[in-house]
Design an enzyme around this catalytic site. Structure first.
Site, PDB file in Angstrom:
ATOM      1  N   ASP A  35      -7.864   6.019   4.927  1.00 30.22           N
ATOM      2  CA  ASP A  35      -8.508   4.365   5.238  1.00 30.22           C
ATOM      3  C   ASP A  35      -9.392   4.269   6.017  1.00 30.22           C
ATOM      4  OD1 ASP A  35      -5.801   3.638   4.312  1.00 30.22           O
ATOM      5  OD2 ASP A  35      -5.155   4.506   6.217  1.00 30.22           O
TER       6      ASP A  35
ATOM      7  N   SER B  67       1.135  -0.557  -0.455  1.00 25.27           N
ATOM      8  CA  SER B  67      -0.240   0.232  -0.231  1.00 25.27           C
ATOM      9  C   SER B  67       0.995   1.495   0.464  1.00 25.27           C
ATOM     10  CB  SER B  67      -0.892  -0.094   1.335  1.00 25.27           C
ATOM     11  OG  SER B  67      -0.915   0.226   2.551  1.00 25.27           O
TER      12      SER B  67
ATOM     13  N   HIS C 115       1.156   4.216   6.798  1.00 22.73           N
ATOM     14  CA  HIS C 115       0.416   4.803   6.273  1.00 22.73           C
ATOM     15  C   HIS C 115       1.435   6.388   6.416  1.00 22.73           C
ATOM     16  CE1 HIS C 115      -2.653   1.940   4.649  1.00 22.73           C
ATOM     17  NE2 HIS C 115      -1.539   1.725   4.082  1.00 22.73           N
TER      18      HIS C 115
END
Lengths: 180, 167
Positions: free
Chosen positions: A123, A57, A96
């Site tokens: 998210d 990701s 992230h």
């Protein structure tokens, strides 16, 4: 073939005093590894100072198998920082980037929204049900540096456990048969 | 003393040490690069400005972004992550950072660019404080190295404001 023969010979010739020395050496290796890990936890302030990237990701910045070094300081979280967070009910922490930050003036409480660079959407879908923001307690650290590829060792060892046992066995044998 | 195992071990240890040393030097060499990025952002249009049903203000705007980040690239640069955040203060929050647009710049050739775009992420306030609000647009960049320490910096541009009425 010589190597194997020598190894067996040296196992046969082990004496009790030598055995004890080797056990102590082995213990020292294990405990110093543990000490280094615990020292890193103290220095960085993060529960897990080193993590391996498992997902895609954050590509192309972080690839599967890269190692990240984390730090958890008192400094406030700011947009753009790459944070590692854990969500209630999810075992594996996620790495992230923070894209939105709202920080209260009085309490310094913070609402953070994250997104993976390689993902199309933010998210919120990954968070616990009904959770719209990450708060301070969800965040385990921020990424400060990284080393490519090294994490593949751990990925391979978790996915193919027998390689791990072979490696541990070989190392053990090497320690036992060394004559220093 | 000179068994295969010993030699393999010595070779491996030396190789890993040398590699770690090279990585550290490569990361350290980033410190000597001369960085002078520049950027200019204009708000071309406020497309929408509403109070949503949940009580939060939402703005949609079109930005004209011109930036030259070529000097950020060194031989140890894997990519540069660049984003623009609206930053402002409200009675509730001492700091609001809302990312409006971002991009990954893979090579130096792409580091000088000019685009016109509407905001990629929704510009929503926590509350309804955006009418007549003065805010900064900040261009942030995060340099991801091939190996070693990541670093980041920003250019703050102030003097932007939102209209006094919803539209």
């Amino acid at each position: 073939m010589d190597f194997i023969g020598e190894t067996i010979d040296s196992i046969k010739s082990i004496k009790i005093r030598q055995l004890l020395t080797q056990a102590i050496t082995l213990g020292l290796i294990v405990t110093s590894a543990l000490m280094i890990w615990k020292a890193l936890i103290c220095i960085t302030g993060s529960e897990s100072p080193v993590v391996v990237v498992l997902s895609e990701s954050m590509e192309p910045g972080f690839q599967r198998g890269d190692i990240l070094f984390l730090q958890m300081t008192k400094e406030p979280i700011r947009a753009g920082e790459i944070v590692v967070f854990s969500i209630d009910g999810r075992e594996i922490p996620i790495v992230h980037r923070a894209i939105k930050v709202h920080e209260r003036g009085d309490t310094k409480e913070v609402d953070v929204l994250t997104k993976g660079d390689n993902n199309d959407i933010d998210d919120i879908g990954l968070y616990a049900e009904g959770q719209l923001w990450l708060n301070r307690q969800h965040i385990m650290g921020r990424a400060v540096g990284f080393l490519p590829y090294v994490g593949w060792v751990t990925i391979i060892m978790t996915e193919k456990p027998f390689i791990k046992y072979i490696l541990i066995g070989a190392l053990g044998l090497l320690v036992l048969t060394s004559k220093d | 003393m000179h068994t295969f195992g010993y030699r393999a071990n010595a070779l491996l240890t030396f190789a890993v040490t040398a590699l770690a040393f090279i990585c550290a030097i490569a990361s350290f060499s980033d410190k000597f690069s001369n960085q002078n990025p520049s950027a200019e952002i204009q708000i071309l249009n406020i497309n929408r400005f509403q109070k949503k049903s949940h009580g939060n203000d939402e703005v949609s705007l079109t930005l004209d972004i011109a930036a030259d980040l070529q000097s950020l690239f060194t031989w140890n640069t894997k990519q540069v992550f660049v984003f623009i955040a609206a930053e402002y203060e409200t009675p509730k929050n001492a700091l609001n950072q809302v990312s409006l647009w971002d991009a990954i710049i893979p090579t130096k050739e792409h580091a000088k660019f000019r685009i016109q775009t509407s905001n990629k992420y929704r510009f929503i306030d926590q509350g309804h404080n955006l009418r007549g609000k003065d805010f900064n647009l900040t261009l942030h960049w995060h340099v991801m190295p091939k190996t070693g320490k990541m670093f980041a910096d920003k250019i703050v541009m102030s003097g932007y404001s939102l209209p006094d009425a919803y539209r």
